[in-house]
Design an enzyme around this catalytic site. Structure first.
Site, PDB file in Angstrom:
ATOM      1  N   ILE A   2      53.760  37.488  44.095  1.00 16.33           N
ATOM      2  CA  ILE A   2      53.757  38.864  44.623  1.00 16.33           C
ATOM      3  C   ILE A   2      52.746  39.628  43.800  1.00 16.33           C
ATOM      4  O   ILE A   2      52.917  39.822  42.596  1.00 16.33           O
ATOM      5  CB  ILE A   2      55.130  39.553  44.509  1.00 16.33           C
ATOM      6  CG1 ILE A   2      56.126  38.887  45.450  1.00 16.33           C
ATOM      7  CG2 ILE A   2      55.004  41.046  44.886  1.00 16.33           C
ATOM      8  CD1 ILE A   2      57.432  39.637  45.624  1.00 16.33           C
ATOM      9  N   ASP A   3      51.669  40.022  44.433  1.00 19.11           N
ATOM     10  CA  ASP A   3      50.698  40.881  43.777  1.00 19.11           C
ATOM     11  C   ASP A   3      51.060  42.305  44.160  1.00 19.11           C
ATOM     12  O   ASP A   3      51.276  42.598  45.339  1.00 19.11           O
ATOM     13  CB  ASP A   3      49.288  40.532  44.258  1.00 19.11           C
ATOM     14  CG  ASP A   3      48.243  41.388  43.560  1.00 19.11           C
ATOM     15  OD1 ASP A   3      48.346  41.560  42.340  1.00 19.11           O
ATOM     16  OD2 ASP A   3      47.344  41.889  44.248  1.00 19.11           O
TER      17      ASP A   3
ATOM     18  N   THR B 261      53.747  44.013  42.358  1.00 24.15           N
ATOM     19  CA  THR B 261      55.228  44.037  42.274  1.00 24.15           C
ATOM     20  C   THR B 261      55.748  45.477  42.257  1.00 24.15           C
ATOM     21  O   THR B 261      56.804  45.767  42.839  1.00 24.15           O
ATOM     22  CB  THR B 261      55.694  43.265  41.021  1.00 24.15           C
ATOM     23  OG1 THR B 261      55.105  41.965  41.065  1.00 24.15           O
ATOM     24  CG2 THR B 261      57.207  43.120  40.975  1.00 24.15           C
TER      25      THR B 261
ATOM     26  N   ASP C 256      44.866  37.684  40.327  1.00 22.22           N
ATOM     27  CA  ASP C 256      44.825  39.038  40.890  1.00 22.22           C
ATOM     28  C   ASP C 256      43.597  39.267  41.770  1.00 22.22           C
ATOM     29  O   ASP C 256      43.469  40.346  42.373  1.00 22.22           O
ATOM     30  CB  ASP C 256      44.853  40.079  39.771  1.00 22.22           C
ATOM     31  CG  ASP C 256      46.264  40.282  39.233  1.00 22.22           C
ATOM     32  OD1 ASP C 256      47.200  40.294  40.049  1.00 22.22           O
ATOM     33  OD2 ASP C 256      46.424  40.407  38.004  1.00 22.22           O
TER      34      ASP C 256
ATOM     35  N   GLU D  37      51.235  33.155  38.296  1.00 18.71           N
ATOM     36  CA  GLU D  37      51.584  34.239  37.372  1.00 18.71           C
ATOM     37  C   GLU D  37      52.914  34.019  36.644  1.00 18.71           C
ATOM     38  O   GLU D  37      53.027  34.303  35.463  1.00 18.71           O
ATOM     39  CB  GLU D  37      51.655  35.583  38.129  1.00 18.71           C
ATOM     40  CG  GLU D  37      52.009  36.722  37.174  1.00 18.71           C
ATOM     41  CD  GLU D  37      52.086  38.085  37.826  1.00 18.71           C
ATOM     42  OE1 GLU D  37      51.861  38.207  39.026  1.00 18.71           O
ATOM     43  OE2 GLU D  37      52.392  39.044  37.084  1.00 18.71           O
TER      44      GLU D  37
ATOM     45  N   ASP E  38      49.245  34.287  43.041  1.00 18.12           N
ATOM     46  CA  ASP E  38      50.031  35.450  42.644  1.00 18.12           C
ATOM     47  C   ASP E  38      51.153  35.547  43.676  1.00 18.12           C
ATOM     48  O   ASP E  38      50.913  35.904  44.835  1.00 18.12           O
ATOM     49  CB  ASP E  38      49.177  36.725  42.644  1.00 18.12           C
ATOM     50  CG  ASP E  38      49.877  37.853  41.902  1.00 18.12           C
ATOM     51  OD1 ASP E  38      51.121  37.806  41.818  1.00 18.12           O
ATOM     52  OD2 ASP E  38      49.179  38.762  41.414  1.00 18.12           O
TER      53      ASP E  38
ATOM     54  N   ASP F  30      59.465  37.534  43.317  1.00 12.69           N
ATOM     55  CA  ASP F  30      58.294  36.936  42.645  1.00 12.69           C
ATOM     56  C   ASP F  30      58.590  35.461  42.340  1.00 12.69           C
ATOM     57  O   ASP F  30      57.775  34.572  42.619  1.00 12.69           O
ATOM     58  CB  ASP F  30      57.973  37.649  41.321  1.00 12.69           C
ATOM     59  CG  ASP F  30      57.577  39.107  41.479  1.00 12.69           C
ATOM     60  OD1 ASP F  30      56.432  39.457  41.179  1.00 12.69           O
ATOM     61  OD2 ASP F  30      58.431  39.909  41.903  1.00 12.69           O
TER      62      ASP F  30
HETATM   63  N1  LIG Z   1      47.213  47.860  32.758  1.00 13.55           N
HETATM   64  C1  LIG Z   1      46.768  47.244  33.821  1.00 13.55           C
HETATM   65  N2  LIG Z   1      45.524  47.455  34.283  1.00 13.55           N
HETATM   66  C2  LIG Z   1      45.062  46.844  35.370  1.00 13.55           C
HETATM   67  N3  LIG Z   1      45.800  46.002  36.101  1.00 13.55           N
HETATM   68  C3  LIG Z   1      47.037  45.742  35.693  1.00 13.55           C
HETATM   69  C4  LIG Z   1      47.588  46.353  34.553  1.00 13.55           C
HETATM   70  N4  LIG Z   1      48.851  45.919  34.412  1.00 13.55           N
HETATM   71  C5  LIG Z   1      49.060  45.060  35.399  1.00 13.55           C
HETATM   72  N5  LIG Z   1      47.980  44.959  36.177  1.00 13.55           N
HETATM   73  C6  LIG Z   1      47.773  44.077  37.307  1.00 13.55           C
HETATM   74  O1  LIG Z   1      47.598  44.842  38.465  1.00 13.55           O
HETATM   75  C7  LIG Z   1      48.181  44.123  39.520  1.00 13.55           C
HETATM   76  C8  LIG Z   1      48.459  45.037  40.606  1.00 13.55           C
HETATM   77  O2  LIG Z   1      47.227  45.644  40.848  1.00 13.55           O
HETATM   78  P1  LIG Z   1      47.082  46.708  41.881  1.00 13.55           P
HETATM   79  O3  LIG Z   1      45.662  46.929  42.196  1.00 13.55           O
HETATM   80  O4  LIG Z   1      47.982  46.316  42.981  1.00 13.55           O
HETATM   81  O5  LIG Z   1      47.655  47.956  41.167  1.00 13.55           O
HETATM   82  S1  LIG Z   1      48.451  49.012  41.895  1.00 13.55           S
HETATM   83  O6  LIG Z   1      49.789  48.453  42.083  1.00 13.55           O
HETATM   84  O7  LIG Z   1      47.773  49.345  43.135  1.00 13.55           O
HETATM   85  O8  LIG Z   1      48.436  50.114  41.014  1.00 13.55           O
HETATM   86  C9  LIG Z   1      49.405  43.560  38.911  1.00 13.55           C
HETATM   87  O9  LIG Z   1      49.774  42.445  39.662  1.00 13.55           O
HETATM   88  P2  LIG Z   1      51.300  41.993  39.724  1.00 13.55           P
HETATM   89  O10 LIG Z   1      51.763  41.824  38.302  1.00 13.55           O
HETATM   90  O11 LIG Z   1      51.157  40.706  40.454  1.00 13.55           O
HETATM   91  O12 LIG Z   1      52.061  43.005  40.465  1.00 13.55           O
HETATM   92  C10 LIG Z   1      48.967  43.199  37.521  1.00 13.55           C
HETATM   93  O13 LIG Z   1      48.541  41.871  37.406  1.00 13.55           O
HETATM   94 MG   LIG Z   2      48.940  40.621  40.608  1.00 19.98          MG
HETATM   95 MG   LIG Z   3      52.385  39.157  40.710  1.00 19.72          MG
HETATM   96 MG   LIG Z   4      53.242  40.873  37.547  1.00 21.75          MG
END
Ligand SMILES: Nc1ncnc2c1ncn2[C@@H]1O[C@H](COP(=O)(O)OS(=O)(=O)O)[C@@H](OP(=O)(O)O)[C@H]1O
Ligand SMILES: [Mg+2]
Ligand SMILES: [Mg+2]
Ligand SMILES: [Mg+2]
Length: 352
Positions: free
Chosen positions: A134-135, A137, A284, A71, A132, A46
């Site tokens: 790494i979206d 993670t 995101d 991020e 982002d 990230d």
């Molecule tokens: N509680 C909660 N509710 C909704 N979304 C949240 C929550 N916590 C985190 N995030 C954000 O979700 C990003 C990843 O979303 P995804 O759609 O990829 O979720 S998942 O990994 O498929 O479950 C993730 O992105 P990254 O942090 O870049 O990985 C977060 O920004």
């Molecule tokens: Mg994300």
């Molecule tokens: Mg991210």
């Molecule tokens: Mg994150």
């Protein structure tokens, strides 16, 4: 405005960051994964991806005043206990830059400075890159889907988006035929406003324009949602799918790879309903939103309003995010609103 040189710089930055993440995912060590103050995971990838994108954008677009909303920040890496992690990020980044023909070797301070370029707040005025690094993670750590998501805001509107999806097959994920020609992974989706959406392989060897599914009968549609139950409300999407008569089971994948897959018609609907109290961040959704919209989709909140990226880091929206093609949107919106109403006032049993 064609945003030609911005698109070239963004594609270069996301491609290099995607290759970097692919390399790190293969050799990810337990010590490469840390926890942030909100308990979410963050990895050396990230940080490295954010530093690479920021470094390359600034280098490729030297004349522009540079504003990046991203991020990650370098706070935790500046602690004494993080020196080993910082050195590992620096080494991994320099390896990638050398193999991409760059001759500058970055110091630890260069890495921290590049990460901290991402401290802008965005807003309705001027231009801001939105990243982002790494979206998804959690997907990255699991060895599943993730995305490097970069967008450009101009006067509060998303005008350009590039989405690197290093683990997404080039062929449709709806296609179950696993012949070897369809096993190639690594996609780059990109769009600029008014010009459609394109997908190329990460190595640049193939390239095509993409469109969302043209399905009109929801019974034939399949829908995407988050992999993580903590990120969306499966019971609500289940109820919406039932109302629409969707027969296929949900396709659960991490990250904005969902927007990419939707933009080429792998599925027809994306449903996202975070649990109460969660506020969506612009990084995101910005890149994914323009990629899927330029391919013919409509993106809205649960009230049918388009997403507003001009309000700073957060999206101010009603309940959730829904995406589908123009023909299905009104049916989907009705099913969403009916399901939300039922969920907030469940039917009472017969009175005795
Ligand atoms: N509680 C909660 N509710 C909704 N979304 C949240 C929550 N916590 C985190 N995030 C954000 O979700 C990003 C990843 O979303 P995804 O759609 O990829 O979720 S998942 O990994 O498929 O479950 C993730 O992105 P990254 O942090 O870049 O990985 C977060 O920004
Ligand atoms: Mg994300
Ligand atoms: Mg991210
Ligand atoms: Mg994150």
């Amino acid at each position: 405005m064609s945003y030609e040189k911005e698109l070239a710089a963004a594609k270069k930055a996301v491609t290099i960051a995607s290759r970097f993440c692919q390399k790190v995912q293969k050799v990810l060590l337990q010590s490469d994964v840390q926890s942030k103050s909100d308990k979410s995971p963050v990895t050396v990838a990230d940080y490295g991806s954010q530093a690479l994108v920021s470094y390359i954008l600034e280098k490729e677009l030297p004349s522009e005043s540079f504003s990046l909303v991203a991020e990650e920040d370098s706070g935790d890496l500046r602690n004494d206990g993080s020196q080993e992690v910082l050195q590992r990020i620096r080494e991994l980044m320099n390896d990638t830059l050398v193999s991409d023909g760059e001759n500058k070797v970055l110091s630890a301070e260069d890495v921290l400075t590049a990460i901290d370029s991402g401290k802008s707040e965005g807003g309705p005025l001027g231009r801001h890159w939105v990243l982002d690094p790494i979206d998804g993670t959690k997907g990255f750590v699991r060895g599943d889907q993730y995305a490097i998501a970069l967008a450009l805001l101009d006067e509060g509107k998303v005008v350009l988006g590039v989405l690197g999806c290093p683990n997404l097959p080039l062929a449709s994920i709806a296609n179950t035929d696993q012949s070897s020609s369809q096993n190639q992974v690594g996609c780059l989706f990109y769009a600029t406003i008014g010009s459609g959406t394109y997908m190329q392989s990460l190595d640049g060897s193939s390239h095509k324009k993409v469109h969302v599914s043209a399905i009109e009968n929801p019974a034939e549609a399949s829908f995407f949602e988050s992999f993580e139950a903590a990120h969306t409300t499966f019971s609500l999407s289940g109820s919406i799918a039932t109302k629409l008569g969707v027969k296929a089971p949900p396709v659960r994948i991490d990250s904005q790879a969902k927007y990419g897959a939707l933009s080429r018609g792998d599925g027809a609907i994306y449903l996202r309903f975070p649990h109460k109290g969660y506020r969506e961040k612009i990084w995101d959704h910005a890149a994914g939103c323009i990629v899927v919209t330029e391919a013919g989709a409509v993106v809205s909140d649960a009230a049918g309003k388009p997403l507003d990226f001009s309000k700073g880091k957060f999206l101010d929206l009603d309940t959730g995010i829904i995406v589908t093609n123009q023909k299905l949107m009104s049916l989907l919106l009705k099913a969403v609103q009916d399901s939300l109403r039922e969920a907030s006032s469940p039917p009472t049993g017969p009175s005795l």
